[in-house]
Design a protein around this motif. Structure first.
Motif, PDB file in Angstrom:
ATOM      1  N   PHE A 310       0.842  -1.190   0.000  1.00 59.07           N
ATOM      2  CA  PHE A 310       0.000   0.000   0.000  1.00 59.07           C
ATOM      3  C   PHE A 310       0.879   1.243   0.000  1.00 59.07           C
ATOM      4  N   GLY A 311       0.328   2.331  -0.523  1.00 57.81           N
ATOM      5  CA  GLY A 311       1.086   3.570  -0.575  1.00 57.81           C
ATOM      6  C   GLY A 311       2.092   3.586  -1.712  1.00 57.81           C
ATOM      7  N   MET A 312       2.692   4.753  -1.923  1.00 57.51           N
ATOM      8  CA  MET A 312       3.682   4.933  -2.984  1.00 57.51           C
ATOM      9  C   MET A 312       5.069   5.123  -2.381  1.00 57.51           C
ATOM     10  N   THR A 313       6.060   4.661  -3.116  1.00 56.16           N
ATOM     11  CA  THR A 313       7.454   4.941  -2.744  1.00 56.16           C
ATOM     12  C   THR A 313       7.798   6.363  -3.196  1.00 56.16           C
ATOM     13  N   ILE A 314       8.924   6.871  -2.744  1.00 55.12           N
ATOM     14  CA  ILE A 314       9.376   8.202  -3.171  1.00 55.12           C
ATOM     15  C   ILE A 314       9.580   8.241  -4.684  1.00 55.12           C
ATOM     16  N   ASP A 315      10.146   7.162  -5.242  1.00 56.38           N
ATOM     17  CA  ASP A 315      10.343   7.117  -6.697  1.00 56.38           C
ATOM     18  C   ASP A 315       9.012   7.200  -7.441  1.00 56.38           C
ATOM     19  N   GLU A 316       7.990   6.543  -6.893  1.00 63.88           N
ATOM     20  CA  GLU A 316       6.674   6.586  -7.535  1.00 63.88           C
ATOM     21  C   GLU A 316       6.050   7.967  -7.419  1.00 63.88           C
ATOM     22  N   VAL A 317       6.254   8.644  -6.300  1.00 62.68           N
ATOM     23  CA  VAL A 317       5.766  10.017  -6.144  1.00 62.68           C
ATOM     24  C   VAL A 317       6.464  10.934  -7.157  1.00 62.68           C
ATOM     25  N   ILE A 318       7.772  10.716  -7.345  1.00 61.91           N
ATOM     26  CA  ILE A 318       8.519  11.511  -8.339  1.00 61.91           C
ATOM     27  C   ILE A 318       7.913  11.337  -9.731  1.00 61.91           C
ATOM     28  N   GLU A 319       7.616  10.089 -10.103  1.00 60.09           N
ATOM     29  CA  GLU A 319       7.032   9.830 -11.427  1.00 60.09           C
ATOM     30  C   GLU A 319       5.677  10.501 -11.586  1.00 60.09           C
ATOM     31  N   GLU A 320       4.860  10.475 -10.531  1.00 61.05           N
ATOM     32  CA  GLU A 320       3.549  11.129 -10.607  1.00 61.05           C
ATOM     33  C   GLU A 320       3.718  12.638 -10.776  1.00 61.05           C
ATOM     34  N   CYS A 321       4.708  13.223 -10.097  1.00 64.42           N
ATOM     35  CA  CYS A 321       4.963  14.660 -10.228  1.00 64.42           C
ATOM     36  C   CYS A 321       5.431  15.008 -11.640  1.00 64.42           C
ATOM     37  N   LYS A 322       6.312  14.165 -12.202  1.00 64.63           N
ATOM     38  CA  LYS A 322       6.762  14.390 -13.579  1.00 64.63           C
ATOM     39  C   LYS A 322       5.584  14.338 -14.537  1.00 64.63           C
ATOM     40  N   LEU A 323       4.659  13.407 -14.283  1.00 65.58           N
ATOM     41  CA  LEU A 323       3.479  13.272 -15.136  1.00 65.58           C
ATOM     42  C   LEU A 323       2.549  14.471 -14.974  1.00 65.58           C
ATOM     43  N   PHE A 324       2.330  14.913 -13.725  1.00 69.22           N
ATOM     44  CA  PHE A 324       1.556  16.142 -13.483  1.00 69.22           C
ATOM     45  C   PHE A 324       2.097  17.257 -14.366  1.00 69.22           C
ATOM     46  N   TYR A 325       3.418  17.408 -14.298  1.00 71.24           N
ATOM     47  CA  TYR A 325       4.053  18.549 -14.943  1.00 71.24           C
ATOM     48  C   TYR A 325       3.917  18.472 -16.457  1.00 71.24           C
ATOM     49  N   PHE A 326       4.195  17.302 -17.013  1.00 69.69           N
ATOM     50  CA  PHE A 326       4.170  17.170 -18.475  1.00 69.69           C
ATOM     51  C   PHE A 326       2.740  17.188 -19.010  1.00 69.69           C
ATOM     52  N   ALA A 327       1.897  16.284 -18.481  1.00 72.48           N
ATOM     53  CA  ALA A 327       0.534  16.160 -19.001  1.00 72.48           C
ATOM     54  C   ALA A 327      -0.293  17.408 -18.685  1.00 72.48           C
ATOM     55  N   GLY A 328      -0.107  17.977 -17.487  1.00 71.56           N
ATOM     56  CA  GLY A 328      -0.873  19.147 -17.099  1.00 71.56           C
ATOM     57  C   GLY A 328      -0.575  20.358 -17.955  1.00 71.56           C
ATOM     58  N   GLN A 329       0.656  20.480 -18.377  1.00 73.26           N
ATOM     59  CA  GLN A 329       1.041  21.613 -19.222  1.00 73.26           C
ATOM     60  C   GLN A 329       0.618  21.388 -20.673  1.00 73.26           C
ATOM     61  N   GLU A 330       0.883  20.198 -21.182  1.00 67.03           N
ATOM     62  CA  GLU A 330       0.660  19.918 -22.603  1.00 67.03           C
ATOM     63  C   GLU A 330      -0.808  20.016 -23.009  1.00 67.03           C
ATOM     64  N   THR A 331      -1.677  19.324 -22.273  1.00 72.68           N
ATOM     65  CA  THR A 331      -3.080  19.217 -22.682  1.00 72.68           C
ATOM     66  C   THR A 331      -3.745  20.581 -22.775  1.00 72.68           C
ATOM     67  N   THR A 332      -3.552  21.407 -21.757  1.00 70.01           N
ATOM     68  CA  THR A 332      -4.238  22.702 -21.725  1.00 70.01           C
ATOM     69  C   THR A 332      -3.664  23.667 -22.754  1.00 70.01           C
ATOM     70  N   SER A 333      -2.349  23.673 -22.931  1.00 67.97           N
ATOM     71  CA  SER A 333      -1.756  24.623 -23.882  1.00 67.97           C
ATOM     72  C   SER A 333      -2.181  24.320 -25.317  1.00 67.97           C
ATOM     73  N   VAL A 334      -2.267  23.035 -25.685  1.00 67.37           N
ATOM     74  CA  VAL A 334      -2.676  22.728 -27.064  1.00 67.37           C
ATOM     75  C   VAL A 334      -4.169  22.998 -27.263  1.00 67.37           C
ATOM     76  N   LEU A 335      -4.992  22.756 -26.235  1.00 62.60           N
ATOM     77  CA  LEU A 335      -6.416  23.106 -26.333  1.00 62.60           C
ATOM     78  C   LEU A 335      -6.567  24.612 -26.564  1.00 62.60           C
ATOM     79  N   LEU A 336      -5.826  25.408 -25.810  1.00 59.77           N
ATOM     80  CA  LEU A 336      -5.940  26.863 -25.933  1.00 59.77           C
ATOM     81  C   LEU A 336      -5.414  27.375 -27.271  1.00 59.77           C
TER      82      LEU A 336
END
Length: 517
Positions: A310-336
């Motif tokens: 159960f729970g995430m390791t630090i490495d898994e939290v890092i990957e989720e943050c990288k995904l937040f950053y990439f996917a969160g930026q890309e999707t909205t900027s191309v829509l706009l």
């Protein structure tokens, strides 16, 4: 004598190992693909003939390069530019046909009900893993499967609850104000030509930095620039067949991709460690995505008494943050960017949206209830997402022998679900399918599709994009504030050239004429 016998034995073993390797290689590049090709033909399926090792990769790459070499007239019928090979294949063999990505048969599935079934059964039809080097960009929720995916989705969900997203609106507002201030310093009283694409990328990077990490764009700029470079390098690598072990070969591209991965990991880890330190020192949990994620993760671990399952390791939290950053930026900027391009061409809809914004907001600062009242803006976004979805194709892999309607799919078969093909289909959307007509969404998505499954710009089913509401709220805020300040029209220097770098982007930017209101 004994030594001679040992040498003979060693030589014999080496020969056996070499012959076994040769057999495996031949089976991979020829015998198995030809067996599958025969089976697909017996199923009544049509597609291209298998070519040794590369399949259709050479033709796909040459056709893409040819298509990218010149822009097209401003038309929303651009599939032949983005996916020339796949478009040619479907024109020749029909909606369900196959191609070869290296030695792997890959089916294009464009039957709405088949697509619905595939997206609804995420345990049977799993994500295509592809070239392992692509994992260096970001893994996280988008790439995990089955139980691991379910665990991460459960932990991350609280960060995207509507009540949490409402608290992020002030961050969106600040990011939009920064962009407007920068534009005001450039736009003259008579109007100016500006490529808005970099400004929108900066805006969405700033917004994801504030809402994910509590930092501003200047602090997050390094992560954004590195991920952008890495995405381009990874796309280049993914265009060719993956040879097992090739990612370990120290080519210039492989070394740079790994170097960027290490730099991004180090930057994100620094942010996470600072936040964990603050939490341990008793500081209140910050209401940004990282704070909510860490709090949710700690609760998950505590409830299950630190069970490693159960729970995430630090490495898994890092990957989720990288995904937040990439996917969160890309999707909205191309829509706009596609929204501004289309509204610069269709001035009537630009004015309708502006009137609605003035009517709802007046001179007030936008809040959630106001954004929720923007019906015309919502219709416009739905139509932009239909014509220019950020993700143009969804890939899946058949885990085991599976029946899909009348089709029998072998284990390991790759499936491509062409989002843009279904969302541009005349049989579903009518004769004006390629036209920009937001009125088709005036009574909602279901009415627009006539009840058929043909609209899924954020994917669908259990794996629908978790950040959909985040992206739409940010986009509404940005568009409303842009329309309050500027009138837009296409610049004569605009070249219409949709192309894909992970997401669907304008290859030559988006030069528009901006006039202050």
């Amino acid at each position: 004598m004994v030594q001679i016998n040992i040498k003979i034995a060693i030589s014999f073993v080496i020969v056996i190992i070499f012959l076994r390797w040769i057999w495996k290689f031949l089976d991979w590049v020829w015998i198995h693909p030809k067996k599958l090709e025969k089976r697909l033909k017996l199923e009544g399926l049509k597609g291209s003939s298998y070519k040794f090792l590369l399949g259709d990769m050479k033709e796909i790459n040459s056709m893409v390069e040819e298509a990218k070499s010149k822009p097209i007239n401003f038309t929303n019928d651009y599939i032949s530019r983005v996916f020339p090979h796949f478009n040619k294949l479907m024109m020749q063999y029909g909606k369900n046909c196959y191609t070869w990505l290296g030695p792997k048969p890959t089916m294009l599935i464009s039957e709405p009900e088949f697509v619905r079934e595939i997206l609804s059964k995420s345990y049977i039809y799993q994500k295509i893993q592809g070239n392992p080097i692509t994992k260096l960009l970001a893994q996280g929720l988008a790439s995990y499967e089955t139980d691991k995916w379910a665990k991460h989705r459960r932990i991350i969900n609280p960060a995207f609850h509507l009540d949490k997203l409402k608290h992020m609106l002030p961050s969106f507002y600040l990011s939009c104000c920064d962009m407007i201030n920068k534009l005001d310093n450039i736009v003259s009283s008579k109007g100016s030509e500006i490529d808005v694409w970099p400004f929108l990328q900066t805006l969405t990077s700033d917004a994801i930095s504030r809402t994910a990490f509590g930092s501003n764009y200047e602090e997050g700029r390094q992560i954004f620039e590195l991920q952008k470079e890495q995405a381009d390098l990874i796309i280049q690598a993914a265009r060719w067949i993956y040879i097992p072990g090739w990612r370990f070969v120290p080519t210039k591209r492989n070394k740079r991709i790994k170097q960027i991965a290490n730099e991004v990991r180090s930057l994100v880890l620094g942010i996470i460690n600072n936040r964990i330190k603050e939490m341990k020192e008793g500081e209140a949990t910050k209401d940004d995505l990282l704070g909510i994620l860490l709090e949710s993760n700690f609760k998950e671990i505590q409830i299950h008494h630190e069970n490693k399952n159960f729970g995430m390791t630090i490495d898994e939290v890092i990957e989720e943050c990288k995904l937040f950053y990439f996917a969160g930026q890309e999707t909205t900027s191309v829509l706009l960017v596609w929204t501004l391009i289309l509204l610069s061409k269709h001035l009537d809809w630009q004015e309708k949206a502006r009137q609605e914004v003035h009517q709802v907001f007046g001179s007030n600062k936008p809040n959630y209830d106001m954004l929720n009242q923007l019906k015309v803006v919502t219709m416009i976004f739905n139509e932009v997402l239909r014509l220019y979805p950020p993700g143009t194709m969804i890939g899946r892999r058949v885990q085991k022998e599976t029946k899909l309607g009348h089709l029998s799919l072998p284990a390991g078969m790759l499936l491509l679900l062409p989002t843009i093909y279904l969302q541009h289909d005349n049989e579903i959307w009518g004769d004006d399918a390629k036209e920009f007509n937001p009125m088709r969404f005036s009574e909602g998505v279901n009415k627009a599709t006539k009840g058929k499954f043909a609209y899924f710009p954020f994917s669908w089913g259990p794996r629908i994009c978790i950040g959909q509401n985040f992206a739409m709220l940010e986009a509404k805020m940005a568009l409303a504030m842009i329309l309050q300040h500027y009138a837009l029209e296409l610049s004569p220097s605009y070249s219409h050239a949709p192309h894909t770098i992970i997401t669907l982007q304008p290859q030559h930017g988006a030069p528009l004429i901006l006039r202050k209101l």
